[in-house]
Design a protein around this motif. Sequence first.
Motif, PDB file in Angstrom:
ATOM      1  N   THR A   1       0.799  -1.224   0.000  1.00 20.92           N
ATOM      2  CA  THR A   1       0.000   0.000   0.000  1.00 20.92           C
ATOM      3  C   THR A   1       0.833   1.276   0.000  1.00 20.92           C
ATOM      4  N   GLY A   2       0.226   2.349  -0.471  1.00 20.81           N
ATOM      5  CA  GLY A   2       0.855   3.657  -0.352  1.00 20.81           C
ATOM      6  C   GLY A   2       0.670   4.237   1.034  1.00 20.81           C
ATOM      7  N   ARG A   3      -0.244   3.674   1.788  1.00 22.94           N
ATOM      8  CA  ARG A   3      -0.537   4.191   3.132  1.00 22.94           C
ATOM      9  C   ARG A   3       0.665   4.051   4.066  1.00 22.94           C
ATOM     10  N   PRO A   4       0.777   4.965   5.030  1.00 23.25           N
ATOM     11  CA  PRO A   4       1.745   4.772   6.113  1.00 23.25           C
ATOM     12  C   PRO A   4       1.356   3.546   6.945  1.00 23.25           C
ATOM     13  N   TYR A   5       2.312   3.052   7.697  1.00 27.28           N
ATOM     14  CA  TYR A   5       2.045   1.913   8.578  1.00 27.28           C
ATOM     15  C   TYR A   5       0.959   2.258   9.589  1.00 27.28           C
ATOM     16  N   ARG A   6       0.996   3.487  10.121  1.00 31.34           N
ATOM     17  CA  ARG A   6       0.074   3.862  11.207  1.00 31.34           C
ATOM     18  C   ARG A   6      -1.394   3.767  10.797  1.00 31.34           C
ATOM     19  N   ILE A   7      -1.713   3.944   9.496  1.00 33.64           N
ATOM     20  CA  ILE A   7      -3.122   3.847   9.079  1.00 33.64           C
ATOM     21  C   ILE A   7      -3.370   2.619   8.189  1.00 33.64           C
ATOM     22  N   SER A   8      -2.554   1.597   8.387  1.00 31.84           N
ATOM     23  CA  SER A   8      -2.830   0.322   7.715  1.00 31.84           C
ATOM     24  C   SER A   8      -2.698  -0.855   8.673  1.00 31.84           C
ATOM     25  N   LYS A   9      -2.103  -0.622   9.853  1.00 35.43           N
ATOM     26  CA  LYS A   9      -1.890  -1.754  10.768  1.00 35.43           C
ATOM     27  C   LYS A   9      -3.195  -2.321  11.315  1.00 35.43           C
ATOM     28  N   ASP A  10      -4.233  -1.475  11.453  1.00 35.22           N
ATOM     29  CA  ASP A  10      -5.512  -2.002  11.952  1.00 35.22           C
ATOM     30  C   ASP A  10      -6.144  -2.957  10.937  1.00 35.22           C
ATOM     31  N   ILE A  11      -5.945  -2.673   9.635  1.00 35.14           N
ATOM     32  CA  ILE A  11      -6.465  -3.563   8.588  1.00 35.14           C
ATOM     33  C   ILE A  11      -5.673  -4.874   8.595  1.00 35.14           C
ATOM     34  N   TYR A  12      -4.363  -4.752   8.716  1.00 32.41           N
ATOM     35  CA  TYR A  12      -3.489  -5.927   8.820  1.00 32.41           C
ATOM     36  C   TYR A  12      -3.933  -6.811   9.987  1.00 32.41           C
ATOM     37  N   ASP A  13      -4.187  -6.183  11.126  1.00 28.93           N
ATOM     38  CA  ASP A  13      -4.591  -6.941  12.321  1.00 28.93           C
ATOM     39  C   ASP A  13      -5.956  -7.605  12.141  1.00 28.93           C
ATOM     40  N   LYS A  14      -6.876  -6.914  11.470  1.00 28.58           N
ATOM     41  CA  LYS A  14      -8.204  -7.489  11.230  1.00 28.58           C
ATOM     42  C   LYS A  14      -8.122  -8.719  10.324  1.00 28.58           C
ATOM     43  N   LEU A  15      -7.165  -8.700   9.404  1.00 30.92           N
ATOM     44  CA  LEU A  15      -6.992  -9.860   8.522  1.00 30.92           C
ATOM     45  C   LEU A  15      -6.420 -11.058   9.274  1.00 30.92           C
ATOM     46  N   GLY A  16      -5.700 -10.781  10.352  1.00 30.74           N
ATOM     47  CA  GLY A  16      -5.120 -11.871  11.145  1.00 30.74           C
ATOM     48  C   GLY A  16      -3.980 -12.586  10.449  1.00 30.74           C
ATOM     49  N   ILE A  17      -3.276 -11.874   9.549  1.00 29.55           N
ATOM     50  CA  ILE A  17      -2.154 -12.490   8.835  1.00 29.55           C
ATOM     51  C   ILE A  17      -0.835 -12.176   9.541  1.00 29.55           C
ATOM     52  N   LYS A  18       0.199 -12.927   9.226  1.00 31.05           N
ATOM     53  CA  LYS A  18       1.514 -12.734   9.857  1.00 31.05           C
ATOM     54  C   LYS A  18       2.602 -12.493   8.809  1.00 31.05           C
ATOM     55  N   THR A  19       2.186 -12.143   7.601  1.00 32.97           N
ATOM     56  CA  THR A  19       3.122 -11.958   6.494  1.00 32.97           C
ATOM     57  C   THR A  19       3.699 -10.545   6.493  1.00 32.97           C
ATOM     58  N   PRO A  20       4.767 -10.307   5.738  1.00 37.12           N
ATOM     59  CA  PRO A  20       5.297  -8.944   5.633  1.00 37.12           C
ATOM     60  C   PRO A  20       4.285  -8.004   4.967  1.00 37.12           C
ATOM     61  N   MET A  21       4.416  -6.723   5.292  1.00 32.76           N
ATOM     62  CA  MET A  21       3.586  -5.680   4.692  1.00 32.76           C
ATOM     63  C   MET A  21       4.497  -4.630   4.083  1.00 32.76           C
ATOM     64  N   VAL A  22       4.061  -4.076   2.950  1.00 34.49           N
ATOM     65  CA  VAL A  22       4.817  -3.015   2.281  1.00 34.49           C
ATOM     66  C   VAL A  22       4.027  -1.718   2.393  1.00 34.49           C
ATOM     67  N   ASN A  23       4.663  -0.668   2.902  1.00 29.40           N
ATOM     68  CA  ASN A  23       4.031   0.647   3.048  1.00 29.40           C
ATOM     69  C   ASN A  23       4.777   1.699   2.231  1.00 29.40           C
ATOM     70  N   PHE A  24       4.196   2.894   2.201  1.00 35.26           N
ATOM     71  CA  PHE A  24       4.816   4.037   1.500  1.00 35.26           C
ATOM     72  C   PHE A  24       5.158   3.688   0.046  1.00 35.26           C
ATOM     73  N   ASN A  25       4.243   2.974  -0.634  1.00 33.91           N
ATOM     74  CA  ASN A  25       4.440   2.628  -2.059  1.00 33.91           C
ATOM     75  C   ASN A  25       5.730   1.867  -2.339  1.00 33.91           C
ATOM     76  N   GLY A  26       6.220   1.122  -1.341  1.00 31.29           N
ATOM     77  CA  GLY A  26       7.418   0.305  -1.556  1.00 31.29           C
ATOM     78  C   GLY A  26       8.635   0.736  -0.773  1.00 31.29           C
ATOM     79  N   ALA A  27       8.547   1.863  -0.056  1.00 28.60           N
ATOM     80  CA  ALA A  27       9.727   2.367   0.674  1.00 28.60           C
ATOM     81  C   ALA A  27       9.983   1.612   1.976  1.00 28.60           C
ATOM     82  N   LEU A  28       8.959   0.936   2.507  1.00 32.19           N
ATOM     83  CA  LEU A  28       9.095   0.204   3.770  1.00 32.19           C
ATOM     84  C   LEU A  28       8.562  -1.211   3.608  1.00 32.19           C
TER      85      LEU A  28
END
Length: 271
Positions: free
Chosen positions: A43-70
């Motif tokens: 996602t292009g979103r920062p981590y701070r406004i995507s972690k709640d979605i990540y947590d709702k999914l209940g996944i443990k995989t890596p996440m990419v933020n800032f359009n690929g910068a993180l």
Amino acid sequence: MEQKLIALDLDGTTLNEHSQISTRTRQVLQKASKAGHIVSIVTGRPYRISKDIYDKLGIKTPMVNFNGALGHIPHQNWNREYQDTFPREIALDLLNNKEKLGIKMIAAEAKDMLLANSSDSSYNDDFFPSVLAKNEILNEINLKYDPASITMLVERRAREKIIATLQQIYGEAIEVGVWGGPNPVLELEPKGITKEKGLRYLAKNFNISRKNVIAFGDEHNDIEMIDYAGWGVVMKNGIDPLKKIANDVTSLDNTQDGLANYLEDYLQLAE
């Protein structure tokens, strides 16, 4: 079926018109995960406004933020975590020239950093903080580290001119992107950063060949990711330039669980 890496854009793709993940979409993605596929947010979103979605999914995989910068695994110390940045001087230069450029609000951030020049609760897209503490104000003292991303709210009528100016002045150090939401928001990332970089990194980490990468998107910042994926799927509500390079387009849009319906059929997950 071979193991797939499923890369998910959030806004306009995985999320509905209320910027939420529906029960059906969550269930299908969890089903895909249980079937052995790797479900990952890109996602292009920062981590701070995507972690709640990540947590709702209940996944443990890596996440990419800032359009690929993180690239990171939330709530874990991952030894393969990476973060690309650009010089803090650019953020300070933009801050000093914001009136001249037509920038209303500016936020500089990294995984664990958020600084902004002002707060405003009238914008509901969460990109800009509604309240700022003294140590969260963007200035030379508080900005101790190079940012991974800058988000700017700009004057709508001046947006194209601002983009051209930014590319002319800072083009060797940054990429300029346009947020696809309702407000005129520009995003700056380090030079060479796109979602493709994050997706390549994930594929290499999981030893997944390109042909087994599925990516879903809807906007300009998804172009490189959709183009790279072995199977690039664009939402019905996606932009036309993206549809032209896609392998397929969903028959339903993001308000109708288009991603969930498509993935359930594609991976043959229906019981």
